[in-house]
Design an enzyme around this catalytic site. Sequence first.
Site, PDB file in Angstrom:
ATOM      1  N   HIS A   1       2.461   3.196  -8.844  1.00 61.84           N
ATOM      2  CA  HIS A   1       2.344   1.767  -9.177  1.00 61.84           C
ATOM      3  C   HIS A   1       3.565   1.315  -9.984  1.00 61.84           C
ATOM      4  CE1 HIS A   1      -1.580   1.988  -7.535  1.00 61.84           C
ATOM      5  NE2 HIS A   1      -2.136   2.622  -8.548  1.00 61.84           N
TER       6      HIS A   1
ATOM      7  N   ARG B   1      -0.811   9.390  -9.772  1.00 62.79           N
ATOM      8  CA  ARG B   1      -0.849   8.207  -8.898  1.00 62.79           C
ATOM      9  C   ARG B   1      -0.235   6.969  -9.558  1.00 62.79           C
ATOM     10  NH1 ARG B   1      -4.072   7.249  -4.763  1.00 62.79           N
ATOM     11  NH2 ARG B   1      -4.470   5.177  -5.595  1.00 62.79           N
TER      12      ARG B   1
ATOM     13  N   TRP C   1     -11.652  -2.251  -8.601  1.00 59.83           N
ATOM     14  CA  TRP C   1     -12.370  -1.896  -9.836  1.00 59.83           C
ATOM     15  C   TRP C   1     -13.059  -0.548  -9.686  1.00 59.83           C
ATOM     16  CZ3 TRP C   1     -10.991  -4.710 -13.798  1.00 59.83           C
ATOM     17  CH2 TRP C   1     -10.675  -6.058 -13.614  1.00 59.83           C
TER      18      TRP C   1
ATOM     19  N   ASP D   1       0.827  -1.206   0.000  1.00 61.33           N
ATOM     20  CA  ASP D   1       0.000   0.000   0.000  1.00 61.33           C
ATOM     21  C   ASP D   1       0.867   1.263   0.000  1.00 61.33           C
ATOM     22  OD1 ASP D   1      -2.400   1.340  -0.039  1.00 61.33           O
ATOM     23  OD2 ASP D   1      -2.666   1.309   2.132  1.00 61.33           O
TER      24      ASP D   1
ATOM     25  N   LEU E   1      11.102 -20.883  -4.241  1.00 67.56           N
ATOM     26  CA  LEU E   1      10.247 -19.791  -3.775  1.00 67.56           C
ATOM     27  C   LEU E   1       9.039 -19.738  -4.701  1.00 67.56           C
ATOM     28  CD1 LEU E   1       9.533 -17.096  -2.299  1.00 67.56           C
ATOM     29  CD2 LEU E   1      10.978 -15.928  -3.962  1.00 67.56           C
TER      30      LEU E   1
END
Length: 263
Positions: A60, A56, A92, A43, A154
């Site tokens: 990401h 924004r 969404w 977050d 992993l």
Amino acid sequence: MHTTSVSYSFGQERGQWNGASEEQLLAAIDRQRLPVHVAIIMDGNGRWATRRSLPRVEGHRAGVGALRETVEVCGQLGIRYLTVYAFSTENWERPEQEVGFLMELLMTVIEQELPRLCEHGVGLRVIGDMGRLPAQVRERLTEALKTVPAEEKLTLCVALNYGGRAEITRAARLLAHDVMLGKVRLEDIDEAAFASYLYTAGLPDPDLVIRTGGEHRISNFLLWQLAYAELWITPVYWPDFRRVHLYEAILDYQRRQRRFGRI
Ligand code: FPP
């Protein structure tokens, strides 16, 4: 009195381990008591970008680097499972442009990172409702999942269009269906039987959950599986998350006494 000095200001906060070098932290980790499964709520991407006066979505994009480093470090340490919350069923509701960007980013990341995953012996698994993803994303993911084994040294498990409540509801529906067909008897339904209908069937429950960005909530992530997980929350925004933060989380986890409801 036990005091911790977690600073909630902006930047690369180092919490109670402030002052220790990366090497010292790494050396302090007990390799015999590593969490087997680490789950991360990545977050703070949006806030990271906003602080830099960037759109924004740039947060990401920057978050991909943090994910790459985290996968690498988990592999180096010998952590067996890493689950990351990449896109929730609630995501969404974000502006169409941001959702579109995240889907594009996902495809790019799959394409670019797949050879690296194979090369480093990292398995790939997806949990969530792939059915609602755009066809192009679904196809690429299906292809990717064919080329990378689900289990490796992993395993990277990506939660995509994932919601904990939706997962439990789906499991209940699938189980009820099997009861109706006579495949499962009511008296045989126990926790293990139920868990085998979840997306995470076969994965051990997470031992340690890391949440970046400072919020103190679970946000519909792995509701069933987190029953006894240890939580570690940092104010650090996901794009700023580095190996030192992971070391700190593991060290903190190793200092805790896990009782699983016992005394
Ligand atoms: C939450 O930050 C983050 C997401 C919804 C997406 C996470 C995606 C990545 C890190 C990209 C890389 C991952 C893959 C698998 C492609 P936020 O936008 O809620 O931040 P905010 O709380 O500051 O608004």
